[in-house]
Write a protein that holds these residues in place. Structure first.
Motif, PDB file in Angstrom:
ATOM      1  N   LEU A  44     -15.806  -2.303  -7.199  1.00  0.00           N
ATOM      2  CA  LEU A  44     -14.695  -1.435  -7.595  1.00  0.00           C
ATOM      3  C   LEU A  44     -13.383  -2.190  -7.739  1.00  0.00           C
ATOM      4  O   LEU A  44     -12.635  -1.970  -8.696  1.00  0.00           O
ATOM      5  CB  LEU A  44     -14.519  -0.302  -6.574  1.00  0.00           C
ATOM      6  CG  LEU A  44     -15.687   0.667  -6.399  1.00  0.00           C
ATOM      7  CD1 LEU A  44     -15.359   1.680  -5.302  1.00  0.00           C
ATOM      8  CD2 LEU A  44     -15.987   1.375  -7.716  1.00  0.00           C
ATOM      9  N   SER A 209      -4.305  -0.607 -10.419  1.00  0.00           N
ATOM     10  CA  SER A 209      -4.328   0.784  -9.958  1.00  0.00           C
ATOM     11  C   SER A 209      -5.669   1.193  -9.354  1.00  0.00           C
ATOM     12  O   SER A 209      -5.764   2.239  -8.711  1.00  0.00           O
ATOM     13  CB  SER A 209      -3.986   1.727 -11.115  1.00  0.00           C
ATOM     14  OG  SER A 209      -4.920   1.595 -12.175  1.00  0.00           O
ATOM     15  N   SER A 210      -6.706   0.363  -9.534  1.00  0.00           N
ATOM     16  CA  SER A 210      -8.011   0.685  -8.946  1.00  0.00           C
ATOM     17  C   SER A 210      -7.939   0.751  -7.424  1.00  0.00           C
ATOM     18  O   SER A 210      -8.749   1.423  -6.786  1.00  0.00           O
ATOM     19  CB  SER A 210      -9.053  -0.365  -9.358  1.00  0.00           C
ATOM     20  OG  SER A 210      -9.238  -0.382 -10.758  1.00  0.00           O
ATOM     21  N   HIS A 213      -7.709   4.321  -6.123  1.00  0.00           N
ATOM     22  CA  HIS A 213      -8.801   5.267  -6.357  1.00  0.00           C
ATOM     23  C   HIS A 213      -9.270   5.811  -5.009  1.00  0.00           C
ATOM     24  O   HIS A 213      -9.405   5.059  -4.026  1.00  0.00           O
ATOM     25  CB  HIS A 213      -9.956   4.563  -7.076  1.00  0.00           C
ATOM     26  CG  HIS A 213     -11.012   5.488  -7.572  1.00  0.00           C
ATOM     27  ND1 HIS A 213     -11.990   6.019  -6.756  1.00  0.00           N
ATOM     28  CD2 HIS A 213     -11.258   5.995  -8.812  1.00  0.00           C
ATOM     29  CE1 HIS A 213     -12.789   6.793  -7.450  1.00  0.00           C
ATOM     30  NE2 HIS A 213     -12.363   6.801  -8.714  1.00  0.00           N
ATOM     31  N   PRO A 214      -9.494   7.137  -4.906  1.00  0.00           N
ATOM     32  CA  PRO A 214      -9.881   7.728  -3.613  1.00  0.00           C
ATOM     33  C   PRO A 214     -11.082   7.049  -2.957  1.00  0.00           C
ATOM     34  O   PRO A 214     -11.087   6.832  -1.742  1.00  0.00           O
ATOM     35  CB  PRO A 214     -10.201   9.185  -3.982  1.00  0.00           C
ATOM     36  CG  PRO A 214      -9.353   9.454  -5.174  1.00  0.00           C
ATOM     37  CD  PRO A 214      -9.314   8.168  -5.947  1.00  0.00           C
ATOM     38  N   GLU A 215     -12.106   6.701  -3.761  1.00  0.00           N
ATOM     39  CA  GLU A 215     -13.279   6.052  -3.178  1.00  0.00           C
ATOM     40  C   GLU A 215     -12.915   4.692  -2.610  1.00  0.00           C
ATOM     41  O   GLU A 215     -13.374   4.311  -1.515  1.00  0.00           O
ATOM     42  CB  GLU A 215     -14.377   5.896  -4.234  1.00  0.00           C
ATOM     43  CG  GLU A 215     -15.656   5.259  -3.679  1.00  0.00           C
ATOM     44  CD  GLU A 215     -16.739   5.082  -4.735  1.00  0.00           C
ATOM     45  OE1 GLU A 215     -17.804   4.519  -4.395  1.00  0.00           O
ATOM     46  OE2 GLU A 215     -16.517   5.492  -5.899  1.00  0.00           O
ATOM     47  N   ALA A 216     -12.064   3.945  -3.329  1.00  0.00           N
ATOM     48  CA  ALA A 216     -11.649   2.632  -2.853  1.00  0.00           C
ATOM     49  C   ALA A 216     -10.832   2.759  -1.571  1.00  0.00           C
ATOM     50  O   ALA A 216     -11.018   1.977  -0.624  1.00  0.00           O
ATOM     51  CB  ALA A 216     -10.839   1.915  -3.927  1.00  0.00           C
TER      52      ALA A 216
END
Length: 303
Positions: A44, A209-210, A213-216
């Protein structure tokens, strides 16, 4: 070392009453399962992004929990904690880079050469050269060099794992120095903050911006707790009462714990040849670190 706990800050932590070997074992399990979780974050945000999330979130947690004292530090205090921060950041960056290319059990076993060589140097016994040579054979076996065509070997991944091992050895030494000069978890917290100042910009440049990310963010928080907050806290507390040699004996379980975490979390299986290589590295470590005189097993002195 004189305690400077300050108002409302107890001089000891609950972990100080836990046997030091148990703290190290708990840290081993935590960090390896955190590493397995990190392997799922790497696709990710990459290695730099993963380390940035790990250190930044971990530093924020430690700031809230430890509330370190920043003022009144000597020049030698800052030199010790800065060296610790540098070892911390470089170790994480190189290891996560290897984790992008190698199974976690392979990466950790190769990385383990660093602490093993450190222990052999500290022990200064001629027979330890044989153990280090056996560990070198083990690394060749687990790397796949004998069963994989040279052109297909991931030499970059192997080099990064070896570099991580060198920084791991430096981390062991600087962690002991920092623990001797800083009360409670202040040194660890300050080191994580210093490392974050350098690593976070690299992560932003790499992942952009990755990182938001909520998962990150969720995985980053889990990795920060499992791979930084818990194990580094446990190890720093333990190193106040253990010598580098005894600490290294306990760390001999790291490759096996990594292989187990890789199997359970990532479904990574090592070949019989690789398992033999891992066993050789672990056995070499135990051989180097056993038979020490009681006088050698003193806590790390303030440098």
């Amino acid at each position: 070392m004189t305690s400077a706990a300050g108002p409302g800050r107890p001089a000891t932590l609950p972990g100080d009453r836990v046997p030091a070997p148990l703290l190290v074992l708990a840290g081993i399990v935590s960090v390896q399962f955190g590493g397995a979780l990190a392997a799922t974050l790497l696709p990710l945000v990459g290695a730099a992004g993963s380390v940035a999330l790990r250190l930044a979130i971990g530093a924020l947690i430690m700031l809230a929990v430890a509330r370190p004292r920043w003022s009144g530090r000597s020049r030698r205090d800052w030199l010790a904690v800065t060296a610790y921060a540098a070892a911390l950041g470089c170790m994480n960056l190189s290891f996560y880079g290897s984790l992008e290319r190698l199974p976690i059990g392979v990466a950790v076993t190769i990385e383990f050469v660093g602490p093993l060589v450190l222990s052999a140097v500290l022990s200064r016994r001629p027979r330890d050269a044989i153990a280090v040579a056996a560990a070198g054979v083990g690394v060749v076996l687990i790397s796949g060099a004998l069963t994989t065509p040279w052109a297909e070997l991931d030499l970059v991944g192997i080099a990064l794992a070896l570099a991580a091992g060198g920084f791991w050895a430096l981390y062991i030494l600087t962690s002991g120095w920092t623990g001797a000069r800083f009360e409670r978890l202040d040194g660890l917290t300050i080191a994580m903050c210093l490392a974050s100042v350098v690593v976070v910009p690299l992560g932003v440049l790499s992942a952009g911006s990755s990182l938001l990310h909520p998962e990150a963010l969720l995985k980053g928080a889990g990795i920060a707790i499992l791979s930084s907050v818990l194990p580094y806290s446990f190890e720093l507390l333990a190193l106040r009462r253990l010598s580098p040699q005894v600490f290294g004996i306990l760390l001999s379980l790291e490759p096996a714990a990594a292989a187990l975490a890789g199997l359970i979390v990532l479904h990574q299986r090592l070949t019989p040849v690789q398992l033999v290589g891992m066993a050789m590295v672990v056995s070499a470590s135990v051989a180097v670190l056993t038979g020490r005189k009681v006088a050698d097993n003193e806590p790390i002195a303030e440098q």
